[in-house]
Design a protein around this motif. Structure first.
Motif, PDB file in Angstrom:
ATOM      1  N   LEU A 147     123.671  36.806   6.805  1.00  0.00           N
ATOM      2  CA  LEU A 147     122.559  36.863   7.754  1.00  0.00           C
ATOM      3  C   LEU A 147     122.994  36.569   9.180  1.00  0.00           C
ATOM      4  N   ALA A 148     124.210  36.153   9.358  1.00  0.00           N
ATOM      5  CA  ALA A 148     124.691  35.860  10.711  1.00  0.00           C
ATOM      6  C   ALA A 148     124.870  37.137  11.520  1.00  0.00           C
ATOM      7  N   ASP A 149     124.977  38.249  10.842  1.00  0.00           N
ATOM      8  CA  ASP A 149     125.170  39.518  11.549  1.00  0.00           C
ATOM      9  C   ASP A 149     123.832  40.189  11.849  1.00  0.00           C
ATOM     10  N   PRO A 150     123.621  40.594  13.093  1.00  0.00           N
ATOM     11  CA  PRO A 150     122.337  41.172  13.490  1.00  0.00           C
ATOM     12  C   PRO A 150     121.999  42.462  12.765  1.00  0.00           C
ATOM     13  N   THR A 151     122.987  43.277  12.491  1.00  0.00           N
ATOM     14  CA  THR A 151     122.728  44.521  11.763  1.00  0.00           C
ATOM     15  C   THR A 151     122.145  44.218  10.387  1.00  0.00           C
ATOM     16  N   ARG A 152     122.754  43.254   9.726  1.00  0.00           N
ATOM     17  CA  ARG A 152     122.285  42.932   8.375  1.00  0.00           C
ATOM     18  C   ARG A 152     120.943  42.234   8.406  1.00  0.00           C
ATOM     19  N   ARG A 153     120.713  41.433   9.448  1.00  0.00           N
ATOM     20  CA  ARG A 153     119.408  40.792   9.568  1.00  0.00           C
ATOM     21  C   ARG A 153     118.330  41.848   9.784  1.00  0.00           C
ATOM     22  N   ARG A 154     118.688  42.861  10.516  1.00  0.00           N
ATOM     23  CA  ARG A 154     117.740  43.938  10.767  1.00  0.00           C
ATOM     24  C   ARG A 154     117.345  44.626   9.466  1.00  0.00           C
ATOM     25  N   VAL A 155     118.305  44.847   8.604  1.00  0.00           N
ATOM     26  CA  VAL A 155     118.020  45.483   7.314  1.00  0.00           C
ATOM     27  C   VAL A 155     117.113  44.593   6.475  1.00  0.00           C
ATOM     28  N   VAL A 156     117.464  43.320   6.399  1.00  0.00           N
ATOM     29  CA  VAL A 156     116.661  42.406   5.597  1.00  0.00           C
ATOM     30  C   VAL A 156     115.250  42.323   6.145  1.00  0.00           C
ATOM     31  N   LYS A 157     115.145  42.274   7.453  1.00  0.00           N
ATOM     32  CA  LYS A 157     113.808  42.185   8.040  1.00  0.00           C
ATOM     33  C   LYS A 157     112.985  43.432   7.740  1.00  0.00           C
ATOM     34  N   ALA A 158     113.625  44.592   7.834  1.00  0.00           N
ATOM     35  CA  ALA A 158     112.906  45.830   7.536  1.00  0.00           C
ATOM     36  C   ALA A 158     112.396  45.805   6.102  1.00  0.00           C
ATOM     37  N   LYS A 175     128.764  56.076   8.191  1.00  0.00           N
ATOM     38  CA  LYS A 175     128.376  55.719   6.829  1.00  0.00           C
ATOM     39  C   LYS A 175     129.363  54.748   6.199  1.00  0.00           C
ATOM     40  N   ALA A 176     130.593  54.769   6.641  1.00  0.00           N
ATOM     41  CA  ALA A 176     131.564  53.791   6.130  1.00  0.00           C
ATOM     42  C   ALA A 176     131.119  52.376   6.503  1.00  0.00           C
ATOM     43  N   THR A 177     130.716  52.216   7.740  1.00  0.00           N
ATOM     44  CA  THR A 177     130.289  50.893   8.209  1.00  0.00           C
ATOM     45  C   THR A 177     128.997  50.466   7.530  1.00  0.00           C
ATOM     46  N   PHE A 220     126.088  46.982   3.564  1.00  0.00           N
ATOM     47  CA  PHE A 220     125.296  46.887   2.345  1.00  0.00           C
ATOM     48  C   PHE A 220     126.075  46.184   1.247  1.00  0.00           C
ATOM     49  N   ARG A 221     127.362  46.323   1.264  1.00  0.00           N
ATOM     50  CA  ARG A 221     128.171  45.603   0.288  1.00  0.00           C
ATOM     51  C   ARG A 221     128.076  44.092   0.512  1.00  0.00           C
ATOM     52  N   ILE A 222     128.171  43.684   1.773  1.00  0.00           N
ATOM     53  CA  ILE A 222     128.062  42.257   2.087  1.00  0.00           C
ATOM     54  C   ILE A 222     126.711  41.713   1.625  1.00  0.00           C
ATOM     55  N   LEU A 223     125.657  42.463   1.918  1.00  0.00           N
ATOM     56  CA  LEU A 223     124.316  42.021   1.518  1.00  0.00           C
ATOM     57  C   LEU A 223     124.197  41.941  -0.001  1.00  0.00           C
ATOM     58  N   ARG A 224     124.774  42.933  -0.665  1.00  0.00           N
ATOM     59  CA  ARG A 224     124.703  42.947  -2.121  1.00  0.00           C
ATOM     60  C   ARG A 224     125.498  41.794  -2.720  1.00  0.00           C
ATOM     61  N   GLU A 225     126.713  41.597  -2.243  1.00  0.00           N
ATOM     62  CA  GLU A 225     127.551  40.548  -2.822  1.00  0.00           C
ATOM     63  C   GLU A 225     127.036  39.149  -2.497  1.00  0.00           C
ATOM     64  N   ALA A 226     126.314  39.044  -1.391  1.00  0.00           N
ATOM     65  CA  ALA A 226     125.711  37.751  -1.073  1.00  0.00           C
ATOM     66  C   ALA A 226     124.504  37.485  -1.973  1.00  0.00           C
ATOM     67  N   GLY A 227     123.933  38.552  -2.517  1.00  0.00           N
ATOM     68  CA  GLY A 227     122.785  38.396  -3.397  1.00  0.00           C
ATOM     69  C   GLY A 227     121.460  38.670  -2.710  1.00  0.00           C
ATOM     70  N   LEU A 228     121.506  39.187  -1.497  1.00  0.00           N
ATOM     71  CA  LEU A 228     120.260  39.420  -0.771  1.00  0.00           C
ATOM     72  C   LEU A 228     119.550  40.696  -1.202  1.00  0.00           C
ATOM     73  N   ILE A 229     120.326  41.705  -1.521  1.00  0.00           N
ATOM     74  CA  ILE A 229     119.696  42.949  -1.957  1.00  0.00           C
ATOM     75  C   ILE A 229     120.263  43.374  -3.308  1.00  0.00           C
TER      76      ILE A 229
END
Lengths: 109, 109
Positions: free
Chosen positions: A22-33, A54-56, A61-70
DNA sequence: TCGAAGGTTCGAATATCTTCGAACCAGTGC
DNA sequence: GCACTGGTTCGAAGATATTCGAACCTTCGA
């Protein structure tokens, strides 16, 4: 132990990894959406308006998945993202509310 | 605007910076130690048992200060760290509880 | 006054993160 | 079967973070 698709069990979700994610703004944006959608919404990874290759995108999404958020669900051709709302809420009560509360303008691209 | 010592006002505290600060295990360890103490405890920066050079320690305390998590007070010779418990609790209710809940063993050095 | 102790800053090394293009691997649909 | 679409993985580039020693600045105490 994470399943074969890299989702940790609810009780394996670590605060450190979640905060890291969640420290990354891109990922926070996804979670918020996802939070702003209905509870079990499944969203296409391309539906978040991220200005990234799409690589990025895949990386985030991998980080979010492995963290358990999605959770990522295969739907034939494409892969849907789903917020693990209850798992996170049970494990870290209130955390998602904080993400929701953040103003979009404060989440820099 | 942050004061001359680099402490942001309560309403300027940004979730992004706070999450960034808390993503690091060393800094989470400091915040947790302060949380486990009494409410307005002032602690010596050397009292956290961090196995780090003083330059590095100074770096981490700066991140915590600039994020708004701690206040640093000059006490003559030395500088005391104080958790901004109410400010954080008002701005991001529940967040500190999550830090407190994390097991020490999960906060790797 | 002078030295020791506590902190900061600077610069540089190292490690980690973010980002991308290219190659690759499914499924979809023609 | 074959091209297309959506995702992943693999480097490699670039940007950030973490870490340290050395130099410096205060303050305290002898």
């Amino acid at each position: 132990m994470p399943d074969e698709q890299g989702h940790p069990e609810r009780d394996e979700i670590e605060l450190g990894k979640v905060l890291m994610a969640l420290a990354d703004p891109t990922r926070r944006r996804v979670v918020k959406a996802l939070l702003e959608d209905v509870e079990f919404a499944e969203r296409h990874c391309t539906s978040f308006g991220l200005q990234l290759s799409k690589a990025t995108r895949s990386h985030h999404f991998r980080i979010l998945r492995e963290a358990g958020l999605i959770r990522q669900v295969d739907r034939g051709n494409s892969r849907m993202a789903q917020l693990r709302r209850q798992d996170i809420e049970q494990r870290f009560p209130g955390l998602l509310g904080l993400i929701l509360q953040e103003a979009d303008k404060d989440i820099a691209p």
